[in-house]
Design an enzyme around this catalytic site. Structure first.
Site, mmCIF file in Angstrom:
data_model
loop_
_atom_site.group_PDB
_atom_site.id
_atom_site.type_symbol
_atom_site.label_atom_id
_atom_site.label_comp_id
_atom_site.label_asym_id
_atom_site.label_seq_id
_atom_site.Cartn_x
_atom_site.Cartn_y
_atom_site.Cartn_z
ATOM 1 N N ARG A 86 0.971 -0.916 -0.053
ATOM 2 C CA ARG A 86 -0.023 -0.644 -0.083
ATOM 3 C C ARG A 86 0.913 1.306 -0.013
ATOM 4 N NH1 ARG A 86 -2.959 3.571 4.148
ATOM 5 N NH2 ARG A 86 -4.170 4.210 3.828
ATOM 6 N N HIS A 130 -3.021 11.101 0.958
ATOM 7 C CA HIS A 130 -2.826 10.790 1.588
ATOM 8 C C HIS A 130 -1.799 11.986 2.342
ATOM 9 C CE1 HIS A 130 -1.139 6.821 4.649
ATOM 10 N NE2 HIS A 130 -0.934 8.373 5.803
ATOM 11 N N GLU A 175 -7.503 8.597 6.148
ATOM 12 C CA GLU A 175 -7.570 9.335 6.908
ATOM 13 C C GLU A 175 -8.888 10.986 7.046
ATOM 14 O OE1 GLU A 175 -4.764 8.883 9.879
ATOM 15 O OE2 GLU A 175 -4.905 6.342 9.403
ATOM 16 N N ASN A 301 -7.782 2.005 10.043
ATOM 17 C CA ASN A 301 -6.690 2.084 10.216
ATOM 18 C C ASN A 301 -6.376 1.803 11.868
ATOM 19 O OD1 ASN A 301 -5.543 1.839 7.896
ATOM 20 N ND2 ASN A 301 -4.892 4.488 8.259
ATOM 21 N N TYR A 303 -4.926 1.922 15.857
ATOM 22 C CA TYR A 303 -3.700 1.796 16.183
ATOM 23 C C TYR A 303 -4.111 1.800 18.009
ATOM 24 C CZ TYR A 303 -1.270 3.117 12.337
ATOM 25 O OH TYR A 303 -0.408 3.224 11.117
ATOM 26 N N GLU A 359 -3.544 -0.504 8.046
ATOM 27 C CA GLU A 359 -2.388 0.098 8.809
ATOM 28 C C GLU A 359 -2.397 -0.298 10.149
ATOM 29 O OE1 GLU A 359 -1.770 4.356 9.268
ATOM 30 O OE2 GLU A 359 -1.839 4.288 7.139
HETATM 31 C C1 FCB Z 1 -2.416 7.278 10.590
HETATM 32 C C2 FCB Z 1 -1.103 8.072 8.843
HETATM 33 C C3 FCB Z 1 -0.237 6.730 8.698
HETATM 34 C C4 FCB Z 1 0.791 6.706 9.945
HETATM 35 C C5 FCB Z 1 0.523 6.495 11.183
HETATM 36 C C6 FCB Z 1 1.570 6.357 12.179
HETATM 37 O O1 FCB Z 1 -2.560 8.443 11.295
HETATM 38 O O2 FCB Z 1 -2.478 7.576 8.126
HETATM 39 O O3 FCB Z 1 0.634 8.157 8.101
HETATM 40 O O4 FCB Z 1 1.430 8.560 10.170
HETATM 41 O O5 FCB Z 1 -1.058 6.622 11.495
#
Ligand code: FCB
Length: 455
Positions: A86, A130, A175, A301, A303, A359
């Protein structure tokens, strides 16, 4: 706290043979060559020049020097055993002003990238935006200006005309929440604007341009799968107190439903429409229909978990003894399963397409010993989150793939180069790439997965 490891063998067996495994990057974070071959200035090039906005005072001028190391980087990706890569296109590299003339030298780079992936049998997930918007368009109002929607659709059609039949998927935006809120309301990301009204207009135009792009590309006969990528957290209240519950609900509405509801239901969450009042964006007739154009996939994405407090104060995971990454983000794999189930619950009857985790990964203070990075924290992070994806599959959530953020250490936006997300280490003095233990772990997982299905 150490989470017990599932063996890569057992973990691999939980995924179907159609599952797509990949690694992810983005243009500004790795490419460098910021002023070469006719590339135009992006809002991130400009933003980095402001004193104090990037933690280590750095910029994307060189980054990982990917533009000059393309072939070696493609070999590196292939060596991991993944099925897909990607990446994103830098809009100002291929159209310096964001309108008008195309830059053939910029397109030539992506031509080599797309062909290089094909030659190595890798699928391509291409992202159009992006975050590195051409500065020339920002000077005309950026995403808050309606004309940017038209320029974006034209740019998207040109990219699709050239690459649409050779890439697997095209993502419109990465995002939109980050672009809108961090870039235009909090001002901690480019373009550094601090205004709620601008934020809402930006978010609306991102969504409209997404829908308009899908319509245009389908009309043009583009065979690639089309979708968008949302950043979503798992949000819970700090306690059962009504104020905390309300805060969690509000966070879910502003962070998730403000984007997913229009995409799938063609409407903004009514309670927020009431709250925003006069700050509501200008919406043209037909916009909500455009936004709700059916997608071929949704990128997610993930985290962290966010614990919401009614008093508006941040809830500090570390102070509560919870594990955090180097970003200070709480490590909470179960939240990924919960989030995916929530999306399935809310949108399954509204055309939810297969979801790809586009992500997921962690920043950790990697220690290099004799050129070797034994990043056990990252291995644990990936292991537990990939298990959480398997749990969601078991629960019936339609999932198409999983991509690690990131292929290699890179420019982590306002954090500069200090935060390392890569499964490949980058020595910024020499630009040498060295796969970390986590890269070997991933390769091991993928080898087992292939053996499971081709035994
Ligand atoms: C996301 C982004 C990516 C990277 C990660 C840690 O928000 O899409 O570019 O910075 O966080």
């Amino acid at each position: 706290m150490k989470t017990p490891h599932t063996s890569t063998l057992a973990l691999a067996a939980r995924f179907p043979d159609t599952f797509l495994w990949g690694v992810a990057t983005s243009s500004f974070q790795i490419e460098g060559a910021a002023r070469e071959d006719g590339k135009g200035e992006s809002i991130w090039d400009r933003f980095c020049q402001q004193p104090g906005v990037i933690a280590d005072g750095s910029n994307g001028d060189v980054a990982c020097d990917h533009v000059h190391r393309l072939e070696a980087d493609l070999d590196l990706i292939a060596s991991l055993g993944v099925g897909c890569y990607r990446f994103s296109i830098s809009w100002p590299r291929v159209q310096p002003l964001g309108h008008g003339a195309w830059n053939e030298a910029g397109f030539a780079f992506y031509e080599r990238l797309v062909e290089g992936l094909r030659a190595r049998g890798l699928k391509a997930f291409l992202t159009l935006n992006h975050w590195d918007l051409p500065q020339a368009l920002q000077d005309r109002g950026g995403w808050a200006a309606r004309e940017t929607v038209e320029h974006f659709v034209r740019y998207a059609r040109e990219v699709a005309r050239r690459f649409g039949s050779r890439v697997d998927a095209i993502t419109t935006h990465n995002e939109p929440w980050v672009v809108a809120v961090l870039g235009n309301e909090q001002g901690i990301f480019a373009p550094g604007i601090k205004d709620r009204r601008t934020m809402l207009q930006v978010a609306h135009h991102l969504l409209v341009s997404h829908g308009a792009t899908l319509r245009a590309l389908r009309q043009d006969g583009c065979p690639a799968k089309l979708g968008i990528v949302l950043n979503l957290a798992h949000i819970v209240p700090a306690s059962p107190l009504p104020a905390d519950e309300a805060a969690a609900d509000h966070g879910d509405a502003t962070g998730r439903r403000w984007y997913a509801d229009p995409l799938f239901k063609g409407e903004y969450p009514p309670e927020l429409v009431a709250e925003y009042g006069a700050d509501m964006p200008h919406i043209e007739p037909g916009d909500m229909d455009l936004i709700a154009t059916p997608m071929d996939y949704l990128g997610v994405n993930y985290y962290m978990r966010i614990v919401a407090r009614g008093d508006g104060q941040p809830w500090d995971p570390a102070a509560h003894g919870r594990p955090v990454s180097d970003m200070g983000w709480e490590i909470y794999p179960r939240g990924l399963t919960e989030l995916l189930r929530l999306l399935h619950r809310d949108y399954r009857d509204h055309g939810l397409p297969p979801i790809y985790i586009t992500e997921n990964g962690g920043a950790f203070p990697d220690a290099t010993t004799d050129g070797h990075v034994q990043d056990d924290d990252r291995i644990a992070y990936l292991n537990t989150h990939i298990s959480a994806v398997a749990d969601a599959l078991d629960a019936g959530v339609p999932l198409g793939g999983y991509m690690v953020w990131s292929l290699m250490d890179n420019f982590e936006w306002a954090s500069g180069y200090a935060k390392r997300f890569g499964i490949v280490h980058v020595d910024y003095a020499t630009l040498t790439r060295t796969p970390k233990a986590s890269a070997h772990w991933l390769t091991d997982l993928l080898r087992h997965w292939k053996e499971t299905h081709h035994a």
